[in-house]
Design a protein around this motif. Sequence first.
Motif, PDB file in Angstrom:
ATOM      1  N   ASP A 123     109.378  79.492  76.528  1.00  0.00           N
ATOM      2  CA  ASP A 123     108.544  79.077  77.560  1.00  0.00           C
ATOM      3  C   ASP A 123     107.026  78.804  77.017  1.00  0.00           C
ATOM      4  O   ASP A 123     106.485  77.831  77.595  1.00  0.00           O
ATOM      5  N   LEU A 124     106.622  79.625  76.234  1.00  0.00           N
ATOM      6  CA  LEU A 124     105.274  79.755  75.666  1.00  0.00           C
ATOM      7  C   LEU A 124     105.025  78.301  74.616  1.00  0.00           C
ATOM      8  O   LEU A 124     103.904  78.177  74.561  1.00  0.00           O
ATOM      9  N   PHE A 125     106.128  78.495  73.638  1.00  0.00           N
ATOM     10  CA  PHE A 125     105.935  77.922  72.527  1.00  0.00           C
ATOM     11  C   PHE A 125     106.863  76.528  72.402  1.00  0.00           C
ATOM     12  O   PHE A 125     106.974  75.885  71.168  1.00  0.00           O
ATOM     13  N   GLU A 189      97.458  91.672  74.489  1.00  0.00           N
ATOM     14  CA  GLU A 189      97.226  90.373  75.158  1.00  0.00           C
ATOM     15  C   GLU A 189      96.233  89.482  74.219  1.00  0.00           C
ATOM     16  O   GLU A 189      96.423  88.129  74.090  1.00  0.00           O
ATOM     17  N   ARG A 190      95.336  90.087  73.587  1.00  0.00           N
ATOM     18  CA  ARG A 190      94.387  89.624  72.742  1.00  0.00           C
ATOM     19  C   ARG A 190      94.698  88.734  71.609  1.00  0.00           C
ATOM     20  O   ARG A 190      94.941  87.671  71.234  1.00  0.00           O
ATOM     21  N   VAL A 191      95.743  89.667  70.910  1.00  0.00           N
ATOM     22  CA  VAL A 191      96.467  89.279  69.686  1.00  0.00           C
ATOM     23  C   VAL A 191      97.345  88.029  70.052  1.00  0.00           C
ATOM     24  O   VAL A 191      97.469  87.023  69.155  1.00  0.00           O
ATOM     25  N   ASN A 196      97.950  80.723  70.870  1.00  0.00           N
ATOM     26  CA  ASN A 196      97.640  79.700  71.381  1.00  0.00           C
ATOM     27  C   ASN A 196      97.400  78.564  70.773  1.00  0.00           C
ATOM     28  O   ASN A 196      97.889  77.239  70.878  1.00  0.00           O
ATOM     29  N   GLY A 197      96.189  78.683  69.886  1.00  0.00           N
ATOM     30  CA  GLY A 197      95.658  77.459  69.010  1.00  0.00           C
ATOM     31  C   GLY A 197      96.639  76.938  68.119  1.00  0.00           C
ATOM     32  O   GLY A 197      97.039  75.802  67.832  1.00  0.00           O
ATOM     33  N   THR A 201      98.602  73.133  67.599  1.00  0.00           N
ATOM     34  CA  THR A 201      98.604  72.527  66.053  1.00  0.00           C
ATOM     35  C   THR A 201      99.970  72.185  65.827  1.00  0.00           C
ATOM     36  O   THR A 201     100.387  71.151  65.230  1.00  0.00           O
ATOM     37  N   TYR A 202     100.929  73.051  66.087  1.00  0.00           N
ATOM     38  CA  TYR A 202     102.389  72.998  65.705  1.00  0.00           C
ATOM     39  C   TYR A 202     102.927  71.992  66.384  1.00  0.00           C
ATOM     40  O   TYR A 202     103.749  71.116  65.915  1.00  0.00           O
TER      41      TYR A 202
END
Length: 217
Positions: A123-125, A189-191, A196-197, A201-202
Amino acid sequence: MSQPHSPATLLSTILKVTEEKIVPLTSAGVSSGSKLFGAAILSRSDLSPITVSTNNEKVSPLLHGEINCIQQFFTETPAENRPATKDCIFFATHEPCSLCLSGITWAGFNEFYYLFTYKDSRDLFSIPYDIDILEQVFRVPGPQDTEETLRERPLYNHKNKFFTAKSLADLLEEVEDEEEREKWRGEIERVKGLYNGLSETYQEGKKAGAESASVWK
């Protein structure tokens, strides 16, 4: 399984290794067509990183982050300096696919952790293949199964005779102090946000036809 380190210590070390060692490797990898999955092997005694790696599907579709890490552990670490796998902790940035679950098992690592789940990968990637392969190849319906009961069945046993697997979210729940637990929840959550970036890029590279040996992009 005996564990000399507190959940907070494990979280702290794993997140630090992810941020300082895995993410930089992954940043270089995704720009050349590799997926953003990475892994690390830590010494169980002092949690020092022995091997850190990332996906290298530009070279081979089998070089997932976990498999690449296992290969390097055995081929690049001198035998006299290489601890037994039972004396190590394995970490995967993303819940290991069927190939990597088998690699971890065959190598003899009996404890591993992961940051992102299969659903996160999908879902995220926009990388759904871990779930797809486990569902389509390994999830065999029993005589009484319905589509609903089949969907509810776990994709693999997180605790079995070969290994114990936990997400960092599972590990977080073992931190007893509520204030400390919230602190580490924020760090997780920070890591996670560092990816995201990398994901952008991928995906951009995939659209541009970045070179990759993987069939499933």
